[in-house]
Write a protein that holds these residues in place. Structure first.
Motif, mmCIF file in Angstrom:
data_model
loop_
_atom_site.group_PDB
_atom_site.id
_atom_site.type_symbol
_atom_site.label_atom_id
_atom_site.label_comp_id
_atom_site.label_asym_id
_atom_site.label_seq_id
_atom_site.Cartn_x
_atom_site.Cartn_y
_atom_site.Cartn_z
ATOM 1 N N PRO A 1 1.071 -0.777 -0.001
ATOM 2 C CA PRO A 1 -0.412 0.157 -0.255
ATOM 3 C C PRO A 1 0.600 1.085 0.210
ATOM 4 O O PRO A 1 0.347 2.416 -0.337
ATOM 5 N N ARG A 2 1.705 1.178 0.608
ATOM 6 C CA ARG A 2 2.453 2.885 0.389
ATOM 7 C C ARG A 2 3.595 2.913 -0.423
ATOM 8 O O ARG A 2 3.653 3.641 -1.558
ATOM 9 N N MET A 3 4.249 1.373 -0.901
ATOM 10 C CA MET A 3 5.129 1.739 -2.683
ATOM 11 C C MET A 3 4.327 2.202 -3.493
ATOM 12 O O MET A 3 4.128 3.187 -4.167
ATOM 13 N N VAL A 4 2.290 1.787 -3.384
ATOM 14 C CA VAL A 4 1.738 2.294 -4.401
ATOM 15 C C VAL A 4 1.392 3.634 -4.116
ATOM 16 O O VAL A 4 1.345 4.495 -4.939
ATOM 17 N N ARG A 5 1.073 4.164 -2.607
ATOM 18 C CA ARG A 5 0.855 5.540 -2.486
ATOM 19 C C ARG A 5 1.588 6.314 -3.155
ATOM 20 O O ARG A 5 1.577 7.512 -3.541
ATOM 21 N N GLN A 6 3.162 5.600 -3.041
ATOM 22 C CA GLN A 6 4.402 6.640 -2.892
ATOM 23 C C GLN A 6 4.017 7.113 -4.553
ATOM 24 O O GLN A 6 4.689 7.934 -5.356
ATOM 25 N N ALA A 7 4.075 5.824 -5.535
ATOM 26 C CA ALA A 7 4.089 5.994 -6.899
ATOM 27 C C ALA A 7 3.008 6.273 -7.221
ATOM 28 O O ALA A 7 2.494 8.365 -8.379
ATOM 29 N N LEU A 8 1.605 6.856 -6.868
ATOM 30 C CA LEU A 8 0.869 7.640 -6.987
ATOM 31 C C LEU A 8 1.264 9.229 -6.842
ATOM 32 O O LEU A 8 0.405 10.222 -7.837
ATOM 33 N N LEU A 9 1.411 9.506 -5.776
ATOM 34 C CA LEU A 9 1.313 10.654 -5.633
ATOM 35 C C LEU A 9 3.319 11.098 -6.622
ATOM 36 O O LEU A 9 3.161 12.392 -5.671
ATOM 37 N N LYS A 10 3.341 10.849 -7.339
ATOM 38 C CA LYS A 10 4.613 11.336 -7.348
ATOM 39 C C LYS A 10 5.990 11.301 -6.797
ATOM 40 O O LYS A 10 6.814 11.971 -7.823
ATOM 41 N N ASP A 11 6.044 10.922 -5.392
ATOM 42 C CA ASP A 11 7.360 10.449 -4.849
ATOM 43 C C ASP A 11 8.110 9.936 -5.966
ATOM 44 O O ASP A 11 9.722 9.811 -4.921
ATOM 45 N N THR A 12 8.003 8.751 -6.279
ATOM 46 C CA THR A 12 9.218 7.815 -7.305
ATOM 47 C C THR A 12 8.197 7.881 -7.942
ATOM 48 O O THR A 12 6.853 7.848 -9.138
ATOM 49 N N ASP A 13 9.020 6.987 -9.450
ATOM 50 C CA ASP A 13 8.687 6.928 -10.249
ATOM 51 C C ASP A 13 7.907 5.684 -10.774
ATOM 52 O O ASP A 13 7.935 5.684 -11.968
ATOM 53 N N GLY A 14 8.113 4.571 -9.907
ATOM 54 C CA GLY A 14 7.662 3.488 -9.993
ATOM 55 C C GLY A 14 7.860 2.553 -7.917
ATOM 56 O O GLY A 14 8.304 3.311 -7.810
ATOM 57 N N GLY A 15 7.434 1.688 -8.646
ATOM 58 C CA GLY A 15 7.045 0.663 -7.767
ATOM 59 C C GLY A 15 7.137 -1.130 -7.970
ATOM 60 O O GLY A 15 6.640 -1.574 -9.285
ATOM 61 N N TYR A 16 8.679 -1.283 -7.568
ATOM 62 C CA TYR A 16 8.827 -2.978 -7.812
ATOM 63 C C TYR A 16 8.198 -3.887 -7.300
ATOM 64 O O TYR A 16 9.001 -3.465 -5.897
ATOM 65 N N TYR A 17 7.072 -4.873 -7.087
ATOM 66 C CA TYR A 17 6.152 -5.678 -7.241
ATOM 67 C C TYR A 17 6.579 -6.474 -8.061
ATOM 68 O O TYR A 17 6.240 -6.664 -9.272
ATOM 69 N N ASN A 18 5.647 -7.951 -7.624
ATOM 70 C CA ASN A 18 5.125 -8.996 -8.276
ATOM 71 C C ASN A 18 3.776 -8.177 -9.122
ATOM 72 O O ASN A 18 3.004 -7.834 -8.191
ATOM 73 N N VAL A 19 3.946 -8.080 -9.773
ATOM 74 C CA VAL A 19 2.868 -7.586 -10.620
ATOM 75 C C VAL A 19 1.000 -7.739 -10.959
ATOM 76 O O VAL A 19 0.477 -6.951 -10.417
ATOM 77 N N VAL A 20 0.636 -9.170 -10.836
ATOM 78 C CA VAL A 20 -0.336 -9.456 -10.619
ATOM 79 C C VAL A 20 -0.915 -9.259 -9.343
ATOM 80 O O VAL A 20 -2.104 -9.060 -8.860
ATOM 81 N N VAL A 21 -0.407 -9.269 -8.287
ATOM 82 C CA VAL A 21 -0.531 -8.905 -6.677
ATOM 83 C C VAL A 21 -0.795 -7.132 -6.892
ATOM 84 O O VAL A 21 -1.766 -7.202 -6.428
ATOM 85 N N ALA A 22 -0.067 -6.478 -7.029
ATOM 86 C CA ALA A 22 0.215 -4.748 -7.403
ATOM 87 C C ALA A 22 -1.232 -4.638 -8.634
ATOM 88 O O ALA A 22 -1.696 -3.608 -7.805
ATOM 89 N N ALA A 23 -1.419 -4.828 -8.967
ATOM 90 C CA ALA A 23 -2.934 -5.035 -9.482
ATOM 91 C C ALA A 23 -4.209 -5.417 -9.543
ATOM 92 O O ALA A 23 -4.791 -4.911 -9.044
ATOM 93 N N HIS A 24 -4.295 -6.193 -8.620
ATOM 94 C CA HIS A 24 -4.797 -6.955 -7.463
ATOM 95 C C HIS A 24 -5.398 -5.921 -6.569
ATOM 96 O O HIS A 24 -6.946 -5.926 -6.199
ATOM 97 N N TYR A 25 -4.670 -5.880 -6.170
ATOM 98 C CA TYR A 25 -4.783 -4.678 -4.602
ATOM 99 C C TYR A 25 -4.950 -3.460 -5.654
ATOM 100 O O TYR A 25 -6.089 -2.555 -4.886
ATOM 101 N N LEU A 26 -4.817 -2.830 -6.741
ATOM 102 C CA LEU A 26 -5.169 -1.056 -7.183
ATOM 103 C C LEU A 26 -6.958 -1.716 -7.409
ATOM 104 O O LEU A 26 -7.257 -1.059 -7.441
ATOM 105 N N ASN A 27 -6.590 -3.153 -8.471
ATOM 106 C CA ASN A 27 -7.781 -2.950 -8.472
ATOM 107 C C ASN A 27 -9.329 -3.392 -7.201
ATOM 108 O O ASN A 27 -10.738 -2.986 -7.567
ATOM 109 N N ASN A 28 -9.151 -3.843 -6.771
ATOM 110 C CA ASN A 28 -10.180 -4.355 -5.270
ATOM 111 C C ASN A 28 -9.683 -4.117 -4.527
ATOM 112 O O ASN A 28 -10.914 -3.848 -3.543
ATOM 113 N N VAL A 29 -8.980 -3.719 -3.702
ATOM 114 C CA VAL A 29 -8.354 -3.106 -2.621
ATOM 115 C C VAL A 29 -8.768 -1.072 -2.765
ATOM 116 O O VAL A 29 -9.388 -0.889 -2.196
#
Length: 272
Positions: A160-188
């Protein structure tokens, strides 16, 4: 350091003495749709259903022991658990040197890579200056650039914090399992498509396997189960979307969004 151990026992109707009981160590981590294990020993998701099916199909007794991620491998090597999931022959190689670790066939495929805002997709490696990485993860393919300070590694405690950092442009991107990250964005987070996988950046493809040191017969049983239940497991993968569009440019996206994008492309090109 003491770690919390919790167990969920799957018991089936065969007599207790007819088959051995195997203890499989699983991760205390939020990693849906693959799995989710908590401090109370609850374990759910795709992997839970697989092990339920394995126990019922094979007639064995299986105990799932939910453990901190960094405690799993030491417990396996010390004989405190009979098997570990997930595992992979390419993980923790130095720690396994000299140990006869047996691996099952792959249960599921995965991709680890960088999730970026759609506007940044395709910009290339040179434009990736700040990369968020969840503690405990190694961004494969980026080690050299991190070592020479071409990429600043931004540590973060969870997805969640990794996604927040990327959405707020604090970082240029976040490295993670792609399916899990997409599931979090889609469903949580309820922000489908807010971050997308950039296939043009370095990424890793691998598999989740079951491993054991002292019980090669368990691995053989599990392999037989994977072969005999191949169609049923394919349907289970589809229902949980653990390999959602893993071989396409839409990796990690749910099918409804893929269909929407394709219709939009077709309309833009004047197709029917």
């Amino acid at each position: 350091m003491k770690s919390f151990l919790a167990s969920v026992v799957l018991v089936f109707s065969l007599p207790a003495l007819a088959e051995p009981t195997y203890t499989i160590g699983v991760e205390k981590a939020a990693f849906l749709p693959h799995y989710q294990g908590d401090a109370e020993g609850n374990y759910q998701g795709f992997a839970r259903e697989v092990f339920d099916r394995f126990a019922a199909h094979s007639g064995v007794r299986v105990t799932l022991r939910v453990m901190p991620v960094d405690a799993l491998l030491p417990a396996l090597l010390a004989g405190e658990i009979d098997a570990k999931y997930p595992d992979n022959p390419n993980w923790s190689v130095p720690a396994k040197t000299g140990r006869d670790v047996r691996y099952s066939q792959p249960l599921v495929n995965y991709v680890d890579g960088v999730m970026v805002a759609p506007r940044r997709a395709g910009l290339g490696l040179e434009q990736l200056r700040r990369l968020a990485v969840v503690d405990g993860w190694t961004p494969r393919g980026y080690e050299d650039r991190i070592g020479t300070n071409q990429i600043l590694l931004v540590s973060t405690r969870d997805l969640p914090r990794m996604v927040r950092q990327a959405l707020l442009k604090d970082t240029d991107g976040g490295y993670y399992n792609v399916v899990v990250a997409a599931h979090y964005l889609n469903n949580v987070r309820a922000k489908p498509g807010a971050l997308v996988f950039d296939p043009g950046l370095p990424h890793t493809r691998g598999t989740f396997n079951l491993s054991s040191v002292r019980h090669p017969e368990l691995i053989l049983r599990f392999d037989r189960f994977l072969d005999e239940q191949r169609l049923e497991l394919a349907a289970l993968k589809e229902r949980h979307q653990v390999e959602a569009n893993l071989s396409s440019e839409y990796i990690g996206m749910e099918q409804w969004k893929v269909d929407f994008i394709e219709r939009k492309k077709l309309k833009q090109t004047g197709g029917n």
